[in-house]
Design a protein around this motif. Structure first.
Motif, PDB file in Angstrom:
ATOM      1  N   HIS A 270       0.979  -1.098  -0.126  1.00 48.18           N
ATOM      2  CA  HIS A 270       0.144   0.192   0.033  1.00 48.18           C
ATOM      3  C   HIS A 270       0.861   1.199   0.087  1.00 48.18           C
ATOM      4  O   HIS A 270       0.614   2.318   0.805  1.00 48.18           O
ATOM      5  CB  HIS A 270      -1.078   0.008   1.209  1.00 48.18           C
ATOM      6  N   ARG A 271       1.875   0.975  -0.876  1.00 50.14           N
ATOM      7  CA  ARG A 271       2.816   2.421  -0.827  1.00 50.14           C
ATOM      8  C   ARG A 271       2.662   2.859  -2.283  1.00 50.14           C
ATOM      9  O   ARG A 271       3.294   2.224  -3.275  1.00 50.14           O
ATOM     10  CB  ARG A 271       4.211   2.010  -0.550  1.00 50.14           C
ATOM     11  N   GLU A 272       1.889   4.023  -2.553  1.00 51.63           N
ATOM     12  CA  GLU A 272       1.546   3.974  -4.017  1.00 51.63           C
ATOM     13  C   GLU A 272       2.696   4.737  -4.726  1.00 51.63           C
ATOM     14  O   GLU A 272       3.353   4.283  -5.862  1.00 51.63           O
ATOM     15  CB  GLU A 272       0.465   5.096  -4.143  1.00 51.63           C
ATOM     16  N   GLU A 273       3.283   5.776  -4.351  1.00 46.98           N
ATOM     17  CA  GLU A 273       4.308   6.633  -5.072  1.00 46.98           C
ATOM     18  C   GLU A 273       5.666   6.969  -4.448  1.00 46.98           C
ATOM     19  O   GLU A 273       6.441   7.274  -4.990  1.00 46.98           O
ATOM     20  CB  GLU A 273       3.708   7.741  -5.895  1.00 46.98           C
ATOM     21  N   LYS A 274       5.503   6.938  -3.086  1.00 39.57           N
ATOM     22  CA  LYS A 274       6.863   7.431  -2.260  1.00 39.57           C
ATOM     23  C   LYS A 274       7.957   6.389  -2.779  1.00 39.57           C
ATOM     24  O   LYS A 274       7.846   5.366  -2.924  1.00 39.57           O
ATOM     25  CB  LYS A 274       6.566   7.115  -0.737  1.00 39.57           C
ATOM     26  N   PRO A 275       8.907   7.149  -3.164  1.00 37.94           N
ATOM     27  CA  PRO A 275      10.246   6.593  -3.674  1.00 37.94           C
ATOM     28  C   PRO A 275      10.594   5.621  -2.856  1.00 37.94           C
ATOM     29  O   PRO A 275      10.615   5.643  -1.648  1.00 37.94           O
ATOM     30  CB  PRO A 275      11.292   7.820  -3.858  1.00 37.94           C
ATOM     31  N   PHE A 276      11.105   4.390  -3.437  1.00 36.67           N
ATOM     32  CA  PHE A 276      12.044   3.462  -2.570  1.00 36.67           C
ATOM     33  C   PHE A 276      13.393   3.543  -2.801  1.00 36.67           C
ATOM     34  O   PHE A 276      14.023   4.280  -3.721  1.00 36.67           O
ATOM     35  CB  PHE A 276      11.845   2.206  -3.599  1.00 36.67           C
ATOM     36  N   ALA A 277      14.206   3.033  -1.868  1.00 34.82           N
ATOM     37  CA  ALA A 277      15.629   3.227  -1.902  1.00 34.82           C
ATOM     38  C   ALA A 277      15.977   2.046  -2.584  1.00 34.82           C
ATOM     39  O   ALA A 277      15.448   0.890  -2.581  1.00 34.82           O
ATOM     40  CB  ALA A 277      16.188   3.272  -0.420  1.00 34.82           C
ATOM     41  N   VAL A 278      17.306   2.083  -3.232  1.00 35.92           N
ATOM     42  CA  VAL A 278      17.882   1.006  -3.854  1.00 35.92           C
ATOM     43  C   VAL A 278      19.268   0.629  -3.239  1.00 35.92           C
ATOM     44  O   VAL A 278      20.137   1.542  -2.877  1.00 35.92           O
ATOM     45  CB  VAL A 278      18.177   1.497  -5.240  1.00 35.92           C
ATOM     46  N   MET A 279      19.546  -0.756  -3.083  1.00 36.15           N
ATOM     47  CA  MET A 279      20.604  -0.947  -2.632  1.00 36.15           C
ATOM     48  C   MET A 279      21.692  -1.707  -3.922  1.00 36.15           C
ATOM     49  O   MET A 279      21.019  -2.537  -4.566  1.00 36.15           O
ATOM     50  CB  MET A 279      20.828  -2.331  -1.493  1.00 36.15           C
TER      51      MET A 279
END
Ligand code: ZN
Ligand code: ZN
Ligand code: FE
Length: 757
Positions: free
Chosen positions: A246-255
């Motif tokens: 349920h996380r529409e658009e908030k950016p994800f972090a990348v490793m």
């Protein structure tokens, strides 16, 4: 050339390894003035010189350190110069500051990394390898002193080899409390979403690599909680993660597997690189390259990318096996705190994750990844957790023990002990039962760890915040602190500023104390506290809280403030609503019911984003403001107009700007042009008020100053006009910094019972 002072506190194996002579030589070579000294709390360094030399110093200290020196923590702050002459090695400090410090969790050191990839080493491919210089700390400590019996490693009996290392003063693992090896330490297991074991140890790791490649979502028990991991190039999987979480658009972090792969995706400066490779190892916000080959849903519409490098042996092994970047996001449903134990994870994440990679070392307290970025050529931490918490901010003198309960969003709590203020790790928005529980636990945790007897409790003035309501649980005096003043005090504390000064406190929402919502505040600070020197003109927010999610509501509230009832005939301004919505909104605005007045700068950003049609509805707080920032064209010097009403407090009126924006829209000007002119105007508003108030020191705090364009523009303009701007460094400008400010406020009055603004 402006002279500045840098203070650096280095902790780790830096004593007795030739570190001080090395610092002396480097400082002398760079023609810095200042000193270096050893204390029980680490090596303290101060250097003065031009900013460029200080940055060189900062970078070279870590890169060129003596071979036997190992840095576990490296924190720096820029401060006003005090005009040192020459550079000296000062006498070691034996006394003072005896409070035992708990170190944060430290990213895996180079020695440990090479061991886990060395087939001849007994820790080859062991995911829980650590040593005195790296590994878990705050996330495994149950009590002080920091001995193995007081950590969640107590159930693992060291084998003879580990025992020998632990007792050998010449060994890298001498007194390394979490010391472990494949024979005696924690082990991996792979579970399905019903909690059944599918595989263990090396086999578990191998299967996880395959699962990620196959597009599966992995719940991984990390250092401070569960993370959700998915192939960052697989759009279908990333979208699935968004839907399930349920996380529409908030950016994800990348490793990314390595610094080199991070370079493939982002533009990385030397300062960025230092942050990425630091023992704190935060997520670093970087400018994304246009040819970055990542799934579009990783960070939709965002020119930046949050990047973190592997920071535990488990992450190193996983990313090495994969060779590709992964999304690494906190293991929770939106707005909930991160899961820390297996059962909780299975319950809350079984609909999100396909498999669970778990281990048998308990996580004592939750710890999210920290987030940092470079603004105006300096580091700024916007979420303070792993790697930083719970290192203290030092006040200039000892204070009573205050427990501060923070605000509502991005909550942290803080505790003062002597001269130190310990700010907890990021807890989160107190919107859910789980978040509230985590908050209550953290508020009990800090005093217990430091065995502090609390003299007073500080909280926000908002009567409805759960954090405020929690204050009555304590049988000590309560001090309610105005939200925007707490922002300014937190910034003052970390910059070691004394009043008088002007505080510019701009954020989304804060209880004003006069029944309205503040957020575009200019506060005069003096020794007794603050007074409201000015604020942005107010407007009504139809629907109250609903306006946070719908920038179009801020827009119409603002337009109603300008046009009054005439607005209802200006059809070209009402397109964001259908007829039935409009009639409801109209009632709210005309009757002033469920339409609170606000002077919020955050909502002004929302209103402009809504007005120009950039974003009518937001899926997370601050989204509209972020998009407005990202839209702005560089190299535009034009700005909109505003007026300053000579009242007390001053009212800064955006009406001329809004009318000009409407004209620009009609003339077909782009959002990029409009946004740039808007940002430039905001900086001029700050200049205009600063001139009126006439204080040289201008302190910038509040969530709006996470906006890089606004912050850099304001700093440039203030400097050009001979003011001295101050902004955040180690403590977030957002509500994560409120608890520190509350502690400081509570120490300012003789009588903490007096609840006042
Ligand atoms: Zn190590
Ligand atoms: Zn062992
Ligand atoms: Fe705030």
């Amino acid at each position: 050339m402006i002279r500045e002072r840098i203070r650096i506190v280095v902790r780790g194996a830096v004593q007795g390894v030739g570190f001080r002579p090395f610092v002396f030589r480097l400082a002398t070579e760079l023609q810095l003035e200042g000193w270096v000294l050893n204390s029980v709390q680490g090596v303290f360094i101060e250097g003065e010189g031009p900013r460029d030399s200080l940055n060189r110093f900062l970078l070279r200290l870590e890169k060129e350190k003596p071979p036997r020196a190992a840095i576990q923590s490296f924190e720096s702050s820029f401060l006003d110069p005090v005009n040192y002459t020459g550079f000296e090695i000062r006498q070691s400090q034996e006394s003072g500051g005896k409070t035992a410090l708990i170190l944060p969790d430290i990213a895996t050191c180079a020695d440990c990394v090479s061991e886990i990839f060395d087939p001849a080493d007994r820790r080859f491919r062991y995911p829980f390898t650590n040593c005195t210089n790296c590994g878990p700390r705050f996330t495994i400590i149950e009590a002080l002193p920091y001995d193995r019996t007081n950590t969640s490693m107590k159930k693992f009996q060291m084998c003879a080899d580990c025992e020998r290392e632990y007792h050998d003063p010449r060994d890298r693992r001498f007194h390394a409390q979490p010391n472990a090896c494949p024979r005696c330490g924690p082990q991996l297991q792979l579970w399905d979403s019903a909690g059944q074991t599918i595989a263990s140890k090396e086999d578990a790791l191998r299967q996880v690599v395959e699962s990620v490649r196959a597009g599966k979502i992995i719940a991984l028990k990390g250092l401070g909680g569960f993370q959700l991991i998915v192939d960052a190039a697989n759009e279908k999987s990333v979208l699935q993660l968004r839907e399930r979480k349920h996380r529409e658009e908030k950016p994800f972090a990348v490793m990314t597997p390595s610094l080199a792969t991070a370079h493939d995706h982002c533009r990385i400066s030397e300062l960025d690189e230092r942050l990425l490779l630091s023992p704190e190892s935060p997520i670093v916000l970087l400018a994304r390259k246009s040819n970055a080959r990542l799934a579009p849903s990783v960070a939709p519409g965002n020119p930046n990318l949050g990047v973190v490098l592997p920071y535990t042996p488990l992450h190193h092994l996983l990313l090495h096996g994969l060779g590709i970047p992964v999304v690494a996001t906190s293991g929770n449903l939106s707005d909930e705190p991160i899961c820390i134990d297996e059962q909780d994870a299975l319950e809350r994440l079984h609909r999100i994750a396909d498999v669970f990679l778990v281990h048998d070392r308990a996580i004592v307290r939750h710890m999210d990844d920290s987030i940092a970025r470079i603004i105006a050529g300096r580091e700024i931490v916007t979420r303070r957790a792993r790697g930083y918490a719970p290192l203290p901010v030092q006040l200039t003198q000892p204070v009573p023990s205050i427990l501060a309960l923070g605000a509502h969003l991005k909550n942290t709590v803080a505790l003062s002990v002597g001269q130190n203020v310990f700010v907890s790790q990021h807890i989160g928005d107190l919107e859910t039962e789980q978040a509230y529980t985590a908050f209550v636990r953290s508020a009990a945790d800090l005093p217990q760890l430091y065995e502090a007897r609390i003299d007073a409790v500080a909280c926000d003035m908002h009567p409805d915040y759960l954090s405020t309501k929690h204050a009555v649980q304590f049988s000590v005096p309560i001090r309610a602190v105005q939200h925007h003043w707490a922002h300014i005090l937190s910034c003052m504390a970390e910059n070691e500023l004394t009043p008088p000064l002007l505080g510019v406190s701009w954020d989304g929402t804060g209880y004003g104390g006069d029944g309205t919502i503040w957020g575009g505040e200019f506060l005069r600070g003096d020794v007794n506290g603050f007074s409201r020197g000015g604020h942005l003109r107010q407007f009504r927010l139809p629907g109250g809280e609903a306006a946070v999610k719908e920038p179009r509501r801020s827009a119409i509230g603002l337009l109603y403030e300008i046009f009054g009832d005439q607005l209802w005939s200006l059809d070209h301004l009402l397109g964001a609503f259908d007829r039935s919505e409009l009639s409801l909104i109209r009632q709210m605005l005309e009757k002033g019911v469920n339409a609170p007045l606000t002077s919020s700068a955050g909502r002004l950003f929302d209103a402009v984003a809504g007005l120009i049609g950039l974003r009518l509805r937001a899926s997370f707080e601050g989204q509209a403001a972020m998009e407005l920032e990202f839209a702005a064209h560089d190299r535009v010097d034009d700005k909109y107009s505003f007026t300053l009403h000579q009242e007390s407090p001053l009212v800064i009126d955006w009406q001329p700007a809004i009318l000009e924006i409407i004209d620009d829209l009609r003339a077909g000007k782009t959002p990029g042009m409009i946004s740039a002119k808007f940002h430039n105007m905001l900086a001029e508003m700050i200049i205009a008020v600063a001139r009126k108030i006439g204080q040289e020191k201008v302190v910038l705090s509040g969530g709006c100053f996470q906006n890089r364009l606004l912050t850099e523009r304001t700093i440039d303009r203030l400097t050009a006009e001979n003011f001295r701007p101050y902004w955040h460094q180690r403590i977030p400008p957002n509500d994560g910094g409120i608890s520190l400010g509350q502690v400081v406020a509570a120490t300012m009055s003789e009588n903490p019972k007096r609840a006042e603004i």
